[in-house]
Design a protein around this motif. Structure first.
Motif, short mmCIF file in Angstrom:
data_model
loop_
_atom_site.label_atom_id
_atom_site.label_comp_id
_atom_site.label_asym_id
_atom_site.label_seq_id
_atom_site.Cartn_x
_atom_site.Cartn_y
_atom_site.Cartn_z
N PHE A 129 76.83 -6.03 131.57
CA PHE A 129 76.62 -7.47 131.76
C PHE A 129 77.95 -8.20 132.00
N ARG A 130 78.98 -7.84 131.23
CA ARG A 130 80.30 -8.46 131.43
C ARG A 130 80.85 -8.17 132.82
N SER A 131 80.44 -7.06 133.41
CA SER A 131 80.93 -6.66 134.74
C SER A 131 80.08 -7.23 135.86
N GLY A 132 79.05 -8.02 135.52
CA GLY A 132 78.25 -8.67 136.55
C GLY A 132 76.92 -8.02 136.85
N VAL A 133 76.57 -6.94 136.16
CA VAL A 133 75.24 -6.34 136.34
C VAL A 133 74.23 -7.29 135.73
N SER A 134 73.15 -7.59 136.46
CA SER A 134 72.20 -8.60 135.98
C SER A 134 71.02 -8.00 135.21
N GLU A 135 70.67 -6.75 135.50
CA GLU A 135 69.58 -6.06 134.80
C GLU A 135 69.99 -4.61 134.58
N ILE A 136 69.57 -4.08 133.45
CA ILE A 136 69.87 -2.68 133.13
C ILE A 136 68.57 -2.03 132.66
N TYR A 137 68.30 -0.85 133.22
CA TYR A 137 67.07 -0.11 132.96
C TYR A 137 67.34 1.07 132.03
N ALA A 138 66.30 1.51 131.37
CA ALA A 138 66.28 2.79 130.67
C ALA A 138 65.02 3.50 131.11
N VAL A 139 65.11 4.81 131.30
CA VAL A 139 63.94 5.61 131.64
C VAL A 139 63.84 6.74 130.63
N VAL A 140 62.64 6.90 130.07
CA VAL A 140 62.44 7.78 128.92
C VAL A 140 61.14 8.56 129.11
N ARG A 141 61.16 9.83 128.77
CA ARG A 141 59.91 10.60 128.78
C ARG A 141 58.94 9.97 127.78
N PRO A 142 57.66 9.85 128.17
CA PRO A 142 56.68 9.13 127.34
C PRO A 142 56.51 9.68 125.92
N ASP A 143 56.81 10.97 125.71
CA ASP A 143 56.64 11.55 124.38
C ASP A 143 57.95 11.62 123.60
N ASN A 144 59.01 10.99 124.08
CA ASN A 144 60.29 10.97 123.38
C ASN A 144 60.33 9.76 122.45
N ALA A 145 59.70 9.92 121.30
CA ALA A 145 59.55 8.80 120.36
C ALA A 145 60.89 8.21 119.92
N ALA A 146 61.89 9.04 119.72
CA ALA A 146 63.18 8.54 119.25
C ALA A 146 63.82 7.62 120.30
N SER A 147 63.82 8.02 121.56
CA SER A 147 64.42 7.18 122.60
C SER A 147 63.58 5.95 122.89
N LEU A 148 62.27 6.06 122.77
CA LEU A 148 61.42 4.87 122.91
C LEU A 148 61.77 3.85 121.82
N ALA A 149 62.05 4.34 120.62
CA ALA A 149 62.43 3.45 119.52
C ALA A 149 63.78 2.79 119.80
N VAL A 150 64.72 3.53 120.41
CA VAL A 150 66.01 2.94 120.76
C VAL A 150 65.79 1.79 121.74
N CYS A 151 64.94 2.01 122.74
CA CYS A 151 64.65 0.93 123.70
C CYS A 151 64.10 -0.31 123.00
N ARG A 152 63.23 -0.11 122.02
CA ARG A 152 62.68 -1.25 121.27
C ARG A 152 63.78 -1.95 120.47
N ARG A 153 64.64 -1.16 119.82
CA ARG A 153 65.73 -1.76 119.03
C ARG A 153 66.70 -2.53 119.92
N LEU A 154 66.85 -2.09 121.16
CA LEU A 154 67.71 -2.79 122.12
C LEU A 154 67.01 -4.02 122.70
N GLN A 155 65.76 -4.22 122.32
CA GLN A 155 64.94 -5.35 122.80
C GLN A 155 64.74 -5.30 124.32
#
Length: 175
Positions: A129-155
């Motif tokens: 964001f500081r470098s000017g990127v306006s949106e940032i994506y994450a892509v996660v395998r649907p059954d990867n519960a731990a990474s899905l939780a990280v995405c939620r914690r990152l809001q």
């Protein structure tokens, strides 16, 4: 020469990879519990030399002013806990680039459950964001519960399933 520090958080130093990180890279990516979530055709790293080649490739990518694939080192112990990345998402063959950017993380099992992925990803997102990127994506395998939780914690906001990237059906998120 010491590897370049990219950013720091309360508990972490995020930096370029050092040549002597090879044993740790091999120990992370030789594990099925880590590698099973990566790429369209997941596979484990099978030889120590592959770790050295991977470090070299990542550090070549890290010459970009914004993007990279970096080592996440714990300040308290000096141990490399894993990898955090901020990279352009690959376009399907022949598709025009949309300039979308991905944040991602891969951690050794001994670093799981301590918030290190969230903390390092939050730092990578802030860098973007500081470098000017306006949106940032994450892509996660649907059954990867731990990474899905990280995405939620990152809001991050869920966009649902997509097969657009990496040749696999993945949950996509944006912030």
């Amino acid at each position: 020469m010491d590897p370049k520090v990219v950013f720091e958080t309360d508990r972490l130093i995020v930096r370029d990879w050092a040549e002597d990180d090879g044993d740790r890279v091999f120990d992370i990516y030789r594990r099925w519990e880590v590698s099973r979530w990566l790429g369209a055709d997941p596979r484990v790293m099978t030889d120590r030399g592959a770790a050295d080649r991977t470090i070299k490739r990542w550090n070549e990518r890290n010459q970009d002013a914004v993007f990279g694939i970096w080592a996440v080192e714990e300040k308290a112990s000096g141990t490399v806990a894993g990898t955090v990345l901020l990279v352009p998402l690959p376009e399907p063959a022949g598709a025009p680039s949309r300039g979308e950017v991905e944040v991602g993380w891969h951690f050794h099992p001994d670093a799981w459950g301590r918030g290190l992925a969230t903390e390092s990803a939050r730092g990578a997102i802030s860098r973007g964001f500081r470098s000017g990127v306006s949106e940032i994506y994450a892509v996660v395998r649907p059954d990867n519960a731990a990474s899905l939780a990280v995405c939620r914690r990152l809001q991050m906001r869920s966009l649902g399933l997509t097969s657009r990237w990496y040749g696999a059906e993945l949950e996509s998120f944006v912030i």
